[in-house]
Design an enzyme around this catalytic site. Structure first.
Site, mmCIF file in Angstrom:
data_model
loop_
_atom_site.group_PDB
_atom_site.id
_atom_site.type_symbol
_atom_site.label_atom_id
_atom_site.label_comp_id
_atom_site.label_asym_id
_atom_site.label_seq_id
_atom_site.Cartn_x
_atom_site.Cartn_y
_atom_site.Cartn_z
ATOM 1 N N PRO A 79 0.856 -1.194 0.000
ATOM 2 C CG PRO A 79 -0.744 -1.592 1.645
ATOM 3 C CD PRO A 79 0.590 -2.065 1.160
ATOM 4 C CG PHE A 80 3.248 4.236 -2.643
ATOM 5 C CD1 PHE A 80 4.562 3.799 -2.561
ATOM 6 C CD2 PHE A 80 3.018 5.584 -2.937
ATOM 7 C CE1 PHE A 80 5.629 4.667 -2.759
ATOM 8 C CE2 PHE A 80 4.085 6.459 -3.142
ATOM 9 C CZ PHE A 80 5.399 5.997 -3.050
ATOM 10 C CB VAL B 77 -5.655 -1.808 1.570
ATOM 11 C CG1 VAL B 77 -5.524 -0.427 0.942
ATOM 12 C CG2 VAL B 77 -4.587 -2.748 1.030
ATOM 13 C CB ILE B 78 -6.812 2.135 5.809
ATOM 14 C CG1 ILE B 78 -6.218 1.370 6.998
ATOM 15 C CG2 ILE B 78 -7.852 3.153 6.271
ATOM 16 C CD1 ILE B 78 -5.247 2.180 7.825
ATOM 17 C CE1 TYR C 209 11.564 13.962 14.007
ATOM 18 C CE2 TYR C 209 13.187 15.701 13.943
ATOM 19 C CZ TYR C 209 12.368 14.806 13.292
ATOM 20 O OH TYR C 209 12.354 14.774 11.922
HETATM 21 C C1 LIG Z 1 10.639 14.978 5.766
HETATM 22 C C2 LIG Z 1 9.745 14.080 6.567
HETATM 23 C C3 LIG Z 1 9.135 14.555 7.713
HETATM 24 C C4 LIG Z 1 8.318 13.732 8.472
HETATM 25 N N1 LIG Z 1 7.697 14.242 9.568
HETATM 26 C C5 LIG Z 1 6.857 13.462 10.280
HETATM 27 C C6 LIG Z 1 6.171 13.999 11.411
HETATM 28 O O1 LIG Z 1 6.300 15.166 11.758
HETATM 29 N N2 LIG Z 1 5.332 13.169 12.082
HETATM 30 C C7 LIG Z 1 5.140 11.884 11.700
HETATM 31 O O2 LIG Z 1 4.359 11.189 12.322
HETATM 32 N N3 LIG Z 1 5.799 11.352 10.656
HETATM 33 C C8 LIG Z 1 6.629 12.105 9.929
HETATM 34 N N4 LIG Z 1 7.276 11.576 8.840
HETATM 35 C C9 LIG Z 1 7.056 10.167 8.478
HETATM 36 C C10 LIG Z 1 5.885 9.950 7.501
HETATM 37 O O3 LIG Z 1 5.519 11.147 6.869
HETATM 38 C C11 LIG Z 1 4.698 9.382 8.249
HETATM 39 O O4 LIG Z 1 5.006 8.062 8.653
HETATM 40 C C12 LIG Z 1 3.383 9.350 7.455
HETATM 41 O O5 LIG Z 1 2.385 8.860 8.308
HETATM 42 C C13 LIG Z 1 3.458 8.491 6.216
HETATM 43 O O6 LIG Z 1 2.351 8.825 5.394
HETATM 44 P P1 LIG Z 1 2.363 8.476 3.834
HETATM 45 O O7 LIG Z 1 1.029 8.787 3.292
HETATM 46 O O8 LIG Z 1 3.509 9.089 3.170
HETATM 47 O O9 LIG Z 1 2.520 6.901 3.895
HETATM 48 P P2 LIG Z 1 3.528 5.979 3.106
HETATM 49 O O10 LIG Z 1 4.919 6.387 3.363
HETATM 50 O O11 LIG Z 1 3.100 5.868 1.699
HETATM 51 O O12 LIG Z 1 3.242 4.611 3.858
HETATM 52 C C14 LIG Z 1 3.624 4.417 5.201
HETATM 53 C C15 LIG Z 1 3.251 2.987 5.615
HETATM 54 O O13 LIG Z 1 1.842 2.858 5.673
HETATM 55 C C16 LIG Z 1 1.365 1.909 4.714
HETATM 56 N N5 LIG Z 1 0.153 2.494 4.136
HETATM 57 C C17 LIG Z 1 0.026 3.684 3.482
HETATM 58 N N6 LIG Z 1 -1.266 3.891 3.155
HETATM 59 C C18 LIG Z 1 -1.967 2.833 3.620
HETATM 60 C C19 LIG Z 1 -3.350 2.465 3.599
HETATM 61 N N7 LIG Z 1 -4.284 3.233 3.039
HETATM 62 N N8 LIG Z 1 -3.699 1.285 4.164
HETATM 63 C C20 LIG Z 1 -2.784 0.500 4.747
HETATM 64 N N9 LIG Z 1 -1.474 0.788 4.794
HETATM 65 C C21 LIG Z 1 -1.072 1.942 4.248
HETATM 66 C C22 LIG Z 1 2.494 1.719 3.733
HETATM 67 O O14 LIG Z 1 2.486 0.448 3.142
HETATM 68 C C23 LIG Z 1 3.716 1.942 4.606
HETATM 69 O O15 LIG Z 1 4.059 0.779 5.300
HETATM 70 C C24 LIG Z 1 8.118 12.383 8.074
HETATM 71 C C25 LIG Z 1 8.730 11.920 6.911
HETATM 72 C C26 LIG Z 1 9.536 12.754 6.165
HETATM 73 C C27 LIG Z 1 10.180 12.227 4.916
#
Ligand SMILES: Cc1cc2nc3c(=O)[nH]c(=O)nc-3n(C[C@H](O)[C@H](O)[C@H](O)COP(=O)(O)OP(=O)(O)OC[C@H]3O[C@@H](n4cnc5c(N)ncnc54)[C@H](O)[C@@H]3O)c2cc1C
Length: 524
Positions: free
Chosen positions: A125-126, A263-264, A443
């Site tokens: 899931p992405f 998958v949510i 952090y």
């Molecule tokens: C520059 C930077 C700053 C960040 N700051 C923070 C912060 O302040 N706070 C924080 O909590 N995190 C932070 N993160 C981490 C990240 O953004 C979080 O973990 C966020 O929740 C991921 O969301 P995403 O949509 O990008 O998920 P993805 O990276 O696409 O996926 C994350 C995980 O969830 C799974 N997934 C995604 N969508 C679904 C779905 N619909 N159903 C089931 N599984 C799913 C994926 O398979 C993967 O394992 C940061 C990352 C970066 C690069």
């Protein structure tokens, strides 16, 4: 999103001259031996999925929503941790999925999972692709191929319940899109992680995200009151009341499940009225210990600010707490607290007054609105700086943890010591990023000169920091999740029986083991 870095390439950040000097003089940073690869130089493995599987997937979602071109594959390779970026900058896309599938409905997700289970194709899931823990890098061995299931087409606000103050939203919505849609109803989620611009609601739930305003609005997992999940065994609808005594709360099984259980496809989220007033301000404390004691009191004595963070001496001096002032000569001393208040005018006035009285009593000096406003202006800019630092020859990465207040000084010292031990003389900065009545999250941001093998350099530092966290009583992650990078430490944290519970759930929901293999679930 920049394929090899962060964000909109048009917003790439130049390193200020004082920062360049600091890097060279203090850390001995030199330009890397080789320039970063161009898009055309990226090496991709041949796509492995049999044409019959691609055709079957296309029959479910429509041909235009199944992509096996280089562009789509590269843009869905791994996440955005520093090791992920270093690999992409070296032109290594060996973890690329074989195809990217974009379903348009819950039913299509269910059908894609059924097909992939039948053909033993791994499904990742992405969401926004911003994972920093290897959550998008599945184990490929034993699978006919890997599909990235991009949820970007599930991007609707389905309904708002203004009586219960909830909204039903789809998981592929990026945070700013969700905020725009809710703003049309005078509402907000109040979830602002640093990855806000790109991360999605589904990713927030699946990785238990925490935002910069979590002191006021709560963590993302606190906001989820219901969800729909597609699994290879069928659909689950969870959460029919805000709280329930009807057995264990199954929402908790899927919050933090990182795509390994299902998958949510829809989320029912608690929402708030959009704040009428926003006021950010700065406070100065002589030492990190004094600031920590003040934050603890704020968290324990009610009515905390919406945003509350405390930078240690190093972070305050370097100016990372106010990215717009980064590296300003003669920077601040002491430790900066940023306190932000959002809400109705009366509520904000009351909480400001309460916080001010307490902070003064704890030894804080009021710095006025300027540091808080500057922090708010630059709050999403640090990830852009990481790209410039990598290009300049620095290794820069962040890591986070949480613990109870009583353990916090020991944890802080232990992680710093471990990072210094592993990296020589790095710059290690830290802030308290989230507070609770019983504890807080730390952090860390680390900057050091790149060695010839920055991946091995960071792996050693990360291992040392992880061991220090475990040894000092912290959790391996407060909000980034487990992915693959934290798997070993997570296994130790939950123990053998905990691992068995997770494997039991996985086997029941995903008997073919196609969902994000290698991520989250400890294997013995
Ligand atoms: C520059 C930077 C700053 C960040 N700051 C923070 C912060 O302040 N706070 C924080 O909590 N995190 C932070 N993160 C981490 C990240 O953004 C979080 O973990 C966020 O929740 C991921 O969301 P995403 O949509 O990008 O998920 P993805 O990276 O696409 O996926 C994350 C995980 O969830 C799974 N997934 C995604 N969508 C679904 C779905 N619909 N159903 C089931 N599984 C799913 C994926 O398979 C993967 O394992 C940061 C990352 C970066 C690069």
């Amino acid at each position: 999103m920049l394929w090899s870095g962060w964000g909109d390439p048009a917003r790439a950040a130049e390193l200020p001259a004082p920062v360049r000097e600091l890097l060279t003089e203090l850390l001995g940073v030199r330009p890397p031996a080789a320039p970063a690869a161009t898009f055309g130089e990226v090496r991709l493995p041949p796509a492995a999925l049999p044409p019959a599987v691609l055709a079957a997937l296309a029959a479910v979602t429509g041909e235009e929503h199944v992509r096996a071109d280089d562009d789509a594959r590269i843009r869905h390779t791994r996440g955005k941790s520093t090791p992920d970026l270093l690999l992409m900058r070296a032109g290594d896309a060996s973890d690329a999925p074989d195809a990217v599938v974009l379903p348009g409905s819950h039913e299509e997700v269910v059908e894609v999972l059924r097909l992939c289970a039948e053909h033993r194709v791994a499904v990742v899931p992405f969401g926004g692709g911003t994972s920093v823990v290897g959550g998008l890098t599945p184990a490929r061995r034993g699978y006919a191929g890997v599909v990235a299931l991009d949820l970007g087409r599930l991007d609707r606000l389905r309904s708002v319940d203004p009586v219960s103050m909830t909204a039903d939203l789809e998981p592929g919505l990026r945070a700013p899109q969700a905020e725009r849609l809710l703003a049309g109803h005078g509402l907000t989620l109040g979830h602002f992680p640093q990855s806000y611009e790109y991360a999605t609601l589904g990713g927030f739930a699946a990785a238990r995200s925490s935002g910069q305003a979590s002191a006021g609005y709560g963590r993302f997992d606190d906001m989820v009151v219901g969800m729909t999940v597609a699994t290879p065994r069928g659909t689950l609808e969870i959460g029919r009341a805000p709280k329930s005594a009807a057995g264990p709360d199954l929402r908790q099984v899927f919050l933090g499940s990182e795509g390994a259980f299902g998958v949510i496809t829809s989320l029912r989220l608690r929402v708030h009225r959009a704040p009428a007033v926003r006021a950010y301000e700065g406070w100065r404390f002589e030492t990190f210990a004094a600031g920590t004691a003040a934050l603890r009191r704020l968290a324990q004595e009610g009515a905390p600010p919406t945003v509350l963070r405390l930078s240690d001496e190093t972070e305050t001096m370097v100016g990372l707490a106010k990215p717009t002032d980064l590296g300003t000569p003669g920077g601040d001393s002491g430790c900066l607290v940023v306190a932000g208040f959002e809400g109705a005018p009366g509520d904000v006035a009351h909480r400001r007054e309460h916080a001010a009285a307490l902070l003064v009593e704890a030894g804080g000096v009021h710095l006025g609105p300027e540091p808080g406003e500057k922090w708010a202006q630059g709050r999403f800019s640090a990830p852009y700086l990481r790209d410039s630092l990598l290009a300049a020859g620095a290794t820069v990465e962040t890591l986070e943890t949480a613990c109870f207040w009583a353990d916090l000084p020991r944890l802080y010292d232990a992680v710093r010591l471990a990072l210094h031990g592993a990296l020589g003389s790095p710059l290690v900065m830290c802030h308290i990023s989230h507070v609770y009545a019983t504890g807080a999250s730390l952090y860390f941001t680390v900057v050091t000169a790149q060695t010839g093998d920055p991946l091995a350099q960071w792996a050693a530092a990360k291992r040392a920091a992880g061991e220090a966290i475990v040894g000092a009583g912290g959790t391996i992650s407060h909000h980034h999740g487990v992915g693959r990078d934290h798997l070993e430490a997570y296994a130790a944290e939950i123990g053998d029986l905990g691992g068995e519970i997770l494997r039991g759930i996985k086997e029941r929901l995903d008997p073919a083991g196609i969902l994000n293999p290698g991520v989250l679930i400890p294997v013995y």
